[in-house]
Scaffold this active site. Structure first.
Site, PDB file in Angstrom:
ATOM      1  N   GLY A  70       0.749  -1.223   0.032  1.00 20.78           N
ATOM      2  CA  GLY A  70       0.157   0.201  -0.058  1.00 20.78           C
ATOM      3  C   GLY A  70       0.828   1.416   0.004  1.00 20.78           C
ATOM      4  O   GLY A  70       0.709   2.132  -0.798  1.00 20.78           O
ATOM      5  N   THR A  71       1.986   1.324   0.772  1.00 21.80           N
ATOM      6  CA  THR A  71       2.816   2.365   0.949  1.00 21.80           C
ATOM      7  C   THR A  71       3.284   2.993  -0.237  1.00 21.80           C
ATOM      8  O   THR A  71       3.268   3.959  -0.801  1.00 21.80           O
ATOM      9  CB  THR A  71       3.718   2.217   1.914  1.00 21.80           C
ATOM     10  OG1 THR A  71       3.137   1.778   3.359  1.00 21.80           O
ATOM     11  CG2 THR A  71       4.520   3.529   2.273  1.00 21.80           C
ATOM     12  N   ASN A 150      -8.286   3.489   8.657  1.00 22.80           N
ATOM     13  CA  ASN A 150      -7.777   2.320   9.281  1.00 22.80           C
ATOM     14  C   ASN A 150      -7.916   2.358  10.724  1.00 22.80           C
ATOM     15  O   ASN A 150      -7.840   1.467  11.293  1.00 22.80           O
ATOM     16  CB  ASN A 150      -6.512   2.023   8.713  1.00 22.80           C
ATOM     17  CG  ASN A 150      -5.353   3.325   9.061  1.00 22.80           C
ATOM     18  OD1 ASN A 150      -5.756   4.327   8.502  1.00 22.80           O
ATOM     19  ND2 ASN A 150      -4.351   3.384   9.995  1.00 22.80           N
ATOM     20  N   GLN A 178      -7.762  -0.520   3.211  1.00 18.66           N
ATOM     21  CA  GLN A 178      -8.657  -1.299   4.168  1.00 18.66           C
ATOM     22  C   GLN A 178      -9.933  -1.693   3.478  1.00 18.66           C
ATOM     23  O   GLN A 178     -10.583  -2.540   4.121  1.00 18.66           O
ATOM     24  CB  GLN A 178      -9.027  -0.369   5.242  1.00 18.66           C
ATOM     25  CG  GLN A 178      -7.777   0.197   6.081  1.00 18.66           C
ATOM     26  CD  GLN A 178      -7.386  -1.200   7.114  1.00 18.66           C
ATOM     27  OE1 GLN A 178      -8.180  -2.315   7.270  1.00 18.66           O
ATOM     28  NE2 GLN A 178      -5.957  -1.116   7.468  1.00 18.66           N
ATOM     29  N   HIS A 200      -1.783  -8.090   2.364  1.00 19.24           N
ATOM     30  CA  HIS A 200      -1.716  -8.645   3.795  1.00 19.24           C
ATOM     31  C   HIS A 200      -3.034  -8.351   4.600  1.00 19.24           C
ATOM     32  O   HIS A 200      -3.238  -8.622   5.630  1.00 19.24           O
ATOM     33  CB  HIS A 200      -0.500  -8.141   4.577  1.00 19.24           C
ATOM     34  CG  HIS A 200      -0.334  -7.003   4.925  1.00 19.24           C
ATOM     35  ND1 HIS A 200      -0.131  -6.301   6.271  1.00 19.24           N
ATOM     36  CD2 HIS A 200      -0.066  -5.639   3.967  1.00 19.24           C
ATOM     37  CE1 HIS A 200      -0.011  -5.146   6.058  1.00 19.24           C
ATOM     38  NE2 HIS A 200       0.170  -4.894   4.854  1.00 19.24           N
ATOM     39  N   THR A 236      12.421  -6.839 -10.390  1.00 21.69           N
ATOM     40  CA  THR A 236      12.044  -8.222 -10.683  1.00 21.69           C
ATOM     41  C   THR A 236      10.689  -8.412  -9.776  1.00 21.69           C
ATOM     42  O   THR A 236      10.640  -7.984  -8.636  1.00 21.69           O
ATOM     43  CB  THR A 236      13.008  -8.985 -10.329  1.00 21.69           C
ATOM     44  OG1 THR A 236      14.044  -8.967 -11.325  1.00 21.69           O
ATOM     45  CG2 THR A 236      12.288 -10.901 -10.527  1.00 21.69           C
ATOM     46  N   CYS A 328       0.808   0.712  11.780  1.00 22.65           N
ATOM     47  CA  CYS A 328       1.971   0.781  11.097  1.00 22.65           C
ATOM     48  C   CYS A 328       2.956   1.565  11.990  1.00 22.65           C
ATOM     49  O   CYS A 328       4.294   1.700  11.660  1.00 22.65           O
ATOM     50  CB  CYS A 328       1.671   1.586   9.715  1.00 22.65           C
ATOM     51  SG  CYS A 328       0.528   0.892   8.792  1.00 22.65           S
TER      52      CYS A 328
HETATM   53  C1  LIG Z   1      -5.255   2.889   5.016  1.00 19.24           C
HETATM   54  C2  LIG Z   1      -3.716   2.320   4.768  1.00 19.24           C
HETATM   55  N1  LIG Z   1      -2.987   2.806   3.952  1.00 19.24           N
HETATM   56  C3  LIG Z   1      -1.779   2.152   3.649  1.00 19.24           C
HETATM   57  C4  LIG Z   1      -1.361   1.262   4.239  1.00 19.24           C
HETATM   58  C5  LIG Z   1       0.219   0.647   4.136  1.00 19.24           C
HETATM   59  O1  LIG Z   1       0.162  -0.410   3.709  1.00 19.24           O
HETATM   60  P1  LIG Z   1       1.340  -1.327   3.609  1.00 19.24           P
HETATM   61  O2  LIG Z   1       1.690  -1.794   4.926  1.00 19.24           O
HETATM   62  O3  LIG Z   1       1.005  -2.469   2.489  1.00 19.24           O
HETATM   63  O4  LIG Z   1       2.667  -0.586   2.838  1.00 19.24           O
HETATM   64  C6  LIG Z   1      -2.035   0.647   5.336  1.00 19.24           C
HETATM   65  C7  LIG Z   1      -1.489  -0.407   6.336  1.00 19.24           C
HETATM   66  O5  LIG Z   1      -1.779  -0.340   7.510  1.00 19.24           O
HETATM   67  C8  LIG Z   1      -3.235   1.081   5.618  1.00 19.24           C
HETATM   68  O6  LIG Z   1      -4.186   0.697   6.648  1.00 19.24           O
END
Ligand SMILES: Cc1ncc(COP(=O)(O)O)c(C=O)c1O
Length: 381
Positions: A70-71, A150, A178, A200, A236, A328
């Site tokens: 996500g990040t 989240n 989410q 995940h 890759t 996070c």
């Molecule tokens: C709303 C939201 N965005 C982004 C992320 C980040 O995702 P990742 O851990 O796959 O980088 C999270 C992870 O907690 C999240 O809840």
């Protein structure tokens, strides 16, 4: 036995997903960019994973670009869309995930964008009238608003926001990390230009995700390198991650209705039991509302008390894994920026419980009992 109630942070891998990934960890190890048979077999598996995801989200396979999660996907869309479309104003909210919030504040500090925050109502929902007036005032803006928060679970009316952005010709990015795998997204109906997912969060593997980039609103690449991912993301591919991601999404869609009923049942059980056992309990954001918030998240607000600081620590000691805010940054002592923005003066305690298909009703009962005992009897540590 420990009880895991932190599924918004991450979910356990589904064994069915693991079985799908295993051959790509052992026998099918070829590099998908290699043109020989080893490589071609893996390339075909990646492309069928992409096709499957496209079918589920009602978009084309080419609009799905795999990332490390996500990040990365949020960073890529924000930085590249701003660059590609010469965006000067970004409209966002103070309760976005750090993957968005920190990215935008870095760009604002560099002088590349002007950041405008949309007003939130008392429950933390975006005020759509204010969003509209910001869109009216700012041409060629980019709007970044998450589909579900989240920490407090608030859901955005993503279709309405998409329609507004369309009306004012703004680029619309939504962090859907989410909600992907928990709700159906029909990308022919939702007018989002870029959205993000992380496997995940729905019983897939960590370190893999994707971004959806609408084909008539392309952006430049963010990670430069080889020609992988149609030259949109060099490097890759995380082959077994991608296979696991597609399998996890397939299972999520296959079981979506019963999954929602079951997990929602766990959440409403906890709401009811907490109301019965802890006087003065309430819920942060709109998480106590089963319609306007994620069915997977309940952010409990406990009345002010001296033991609030130790609440999560004590829950952990009693065998319950929950969270105080965003996972996070779990381990970090600083408070949640989301609760800080919504309740600047509050001294109430916060515990985020988040549920999955692997939780049982008994888990909820134990967690409520432990929380009510901790709350009534200050820990003697
Ligand atoms: C709303 C939201 N965005 C982004 C992320 C980040 O995702 P990742 O851990 O796959 O980088 C999270 C992870 O907690 C999240 O809840």
């Amino acid at each position: 036995m420990r009880i895991y109630l932190d599924n918004a942070a991450t979910t356990p891998l589904d064994p069915e997903v693991f079985e799908a990934m295993k051959p790509f960890m052992l026998e099918d190890f070829g590099n998908p960019s290699s043109t020989h048979a080893h490589g071609r077999k893996v390339r075909a598996a990646i492309e069928s994973a992409r096709k499957k995801i496209g079918e589920l989200l009602n978009c084309t396979a080419g609009e799905i670009i795999f990332t490390s999660g996500g990040t990365e996907a949020d960073n890529a869309i924000l930085v590249s869309a701003i660059n590609t479309y010469k965006v000067k104003t970004v409209i966002s909210s103070p309760i976005e995930h750090h993957a968005v919030e920190h990215t935008l504040s870095v760009l604002a500090k560099q002088g590349l964008i002007k950041l405008r925050m949309v007003n939130l109502d008392a429950k933390g929902h975006v005020e759509l009238d204010h969003l509209q007036s910001l869109l009216k005032e700012n041409d060629n803006a980019l709007v970044s608003l998450m589909h579900a928060n989240n920490e407090v679970g608030n859901l955005l009316d993503i279709e309405r926001v998409g329609a507004l952005c369309d009306e004012y010709k703004a680029y619309f990015h939504s962090d859907t990390v989410q909600t992907v795998g928990h709700y159906q997204h029909d990308l022919q109906k939702i007018k989002v230009h870029g959205m993000t997912a992380a496997a995940h969060k729905f019983h897939g593997p960590k370190g893999t995700g994707f971004m959806f980039i609408r084909k008539d609103k392309k952006i430049q690449p963010f990670v430069h390198g080889g020609a992988q991912e149609r030259s949109m993301r060099g490097g890759t591919e995380n082959v077994y991650g991608i296979i696991g991601l597609a399998k996890a999404l397939e299972i999520a869609y296959r079981d979506m209705h019963e999954h929602i009923d079951y997990v929602k049942g766990l959440k409403s059980r906890m709401i009811e039991k907490l109301r019965e056992t802890i006087p003065g309990i309430s819920f942060h954001g709109d998480s106590g509302n089963l319609t306007n918030s994620l069915y997977t998240v309940l952010n409990v607000s406990v009345p002010e008390s001296e033991e609030n600081d130790m609440l999560l620590f004590n829950l952990d000691l009693q065998g319950i894994s929950a969270s105080g805010g965003s996972a996070c940054s779990s381990g970090a002592a600083q408070g949640s920026h989301v609760l800080g923005a919504l309740y600047p003066e509050s001294k109430r305690g916060a515990v985020r419980f988040s549920f999955s298909k692997y939780n049982k009703p008994e888990d909820i009962d134990v967690a409520v009992k432990v929380l009510s005992e901790l709350y009534k009897v200050p820990a003697q540590l």
